[in-house]
Design a protein around this motif. Sequence first.
Motif, PDB file in Angstrom:
ATOM      1  N   PHE A 134      61.142  47.231  39.240  1.00  0.00           N
ATOM      2  CA  PHE A 134      61.113  48.199  40.330  1.00  0.00           C
ATOM      3  C   PHE A 134      59.932  49.139  40.123  1.00  0.00           C
ATOM      4  O   PHE A 134      59.625  49.509  38.995  1.00  0.00           O
ATOM      5  N   GLN A 135      59.279  49.553  41.205  1.00  0.00           N
ATOM      6  CA  GLN A 135      58.168  50.489  41.117  1.00  0.00           C
ATOM      7  C   GLN A 135      58.280  51.562  42.192  1.00  0.00           C
ATOM      8  O   GLN A 135      58.689  51.282  43.324  1.00  0.00           O
ATOM      9  N   LYS A 181      70.615  44.531  25.029  1.00  0.00           N
ATOM     10  CA  LYS A 181      69.495  44.328  25.939  1.00  0.00           C
ATOM     11  C   LYS A 181      68.835  45.682  26.230  1.00  0.00           C
ATOM     12  O   LYS A 181      69.467  46.733  26.146  1.00  0.00           O
ATOM     13  N   GLU A 182      67.568  45.635  26.592  1.00  0.00           N
ATOM     14  CA  GLU A 182      66.821  46.862  26.860  1.00  0.00           C
ATOM     15  C   GLU A 182      66.633  47.078  28.358  1.00  0.00           C
ATOM     16  O   GLU A 182      66.414  46.137  29.122  1.00  0.00           O
ATOM     17  N   ILE A 183      66.727  48.334  28.746  1.00  0.00           N
ATOM     18  CA  ILE A 183      66.363  48.772  30.093  1.00  0.00           C
ATOM     19  C   ILE A 183      65.167  49.693  29.905  1.00  0.00           C
ATOM     20  O   ILE A 183      65.267  50.720  29.230  1.00  0.00           O
ATOM     21  N   PHE A 220      66.160  55.174  43.051  1.00  0.00           N
ATOM     22  CA  PHE A 220      66.517  54.287  41.949  1.00  0.00           C
ATOM     23  C   PHE A 220      67.870  53.618  42.212  1.00  0.00           C
ATOM     24  O   PHE A 220      68.001  52.390  42.110  1.00  0.00           O
ATOM     25  N   LEU A 221      68.876  54.400  42.550  1.00  0.00           N
ATOM     26  CA  LEU A 221      70.219  53.856  42.770  1.00  0.00           C
ATOM     27  C   LEU A 221      70.232  52.861  43.936  1.00  0.00           C
ATOM     28  O   LEU A 221      70.859  51.796  43.848  1.00  0.00           O
ATOM     29  N   CYS A 277      60.602  50.409  36.351  1.00  0.00           N
ATOM     30  CA  CYS A 277      61.812  50.098  35.582  1.00  0.00           C
ATOM     31  C   CYS A 277      61.983  48.590  35.532  1.00  0.00           C
ATOM     32  O   CYS A 277      61.816  47.898  36.544  1.00  0.00           O
ATOM     33  N   ILE A 278      62.306  48.077  34.334  1.00  0.00           N
ATOM     34  CA  ILE A 278      62.559  46.647  34.144  1.00  0.00           C
ATOM     35  C   ILE A 278      63.945  46.471  33.534  1.00  0.00           C
ATOM     36  O   ILE A 278      64.275  47.106  32.527  1.00  0.00           O
TER      37      ILE A 278
END
Length: 201
Positions: free
Chosen positions: A81-82, A158-160, A61-62, A187-188
């Motif tokens: 991201f997937q 804003k949303e994560i 992820f990072l 993740c968006i």
Amino acid sequence: MPSRTSYDKPFPCYLCNCSYLSKSSLSSHEKKKHNENRIVPHYQYFSYIPEDIVNHFRASFLQDVDSKLGFHRTTEGIKKFQWKFPEGLFYFLFSNESGFSYRPSIRKYYCIFKGESGYKRIGTIFRCEVWGKKQNKLGSESFVLVEERDSNSIYHEKEIIFTWREKIVTKVENEKSFYVPCGILECILEVRRETVEIINI
């Protein structure tokens, strides 16, 4: 829990006593009545998630977010991201978060983080406080957007968004097809940048 052998309405809701004629009707019911459901009926069947798998996902992820933090104008915008990781990993990382929810009919999980507090919470989960920021030598910065000011100077969070869904992959071996279930963790988020102007005197 409703019976799974009901013939007149073969799509039961596992969160209440309702049953439906179609999967789409069940999904609509869940969205209206159980939209913030946190119950995962089968969680006790999840396999143990080794620490190295958790750390592998944290590192992935990072690294992937960092790769999208650039300083050219084309790097701005919504990023998706997937990763392929097991269902239990999502439950392990996010089930205690306030933005966690689960839709049984489509076997999909959600975890939504909002604003600055959500950004900080993600930093705690992934053990990196500055996970969504990058600065170059000139002082320009690329960052994950957590709030935005509108034309009336009002700030909006804003949303994560993190999700997990089941995906069935078809494999063929010796002219025979078989199906392998796997999980897609997604993740968006949105990336912005601030540039520093160089003035020659």
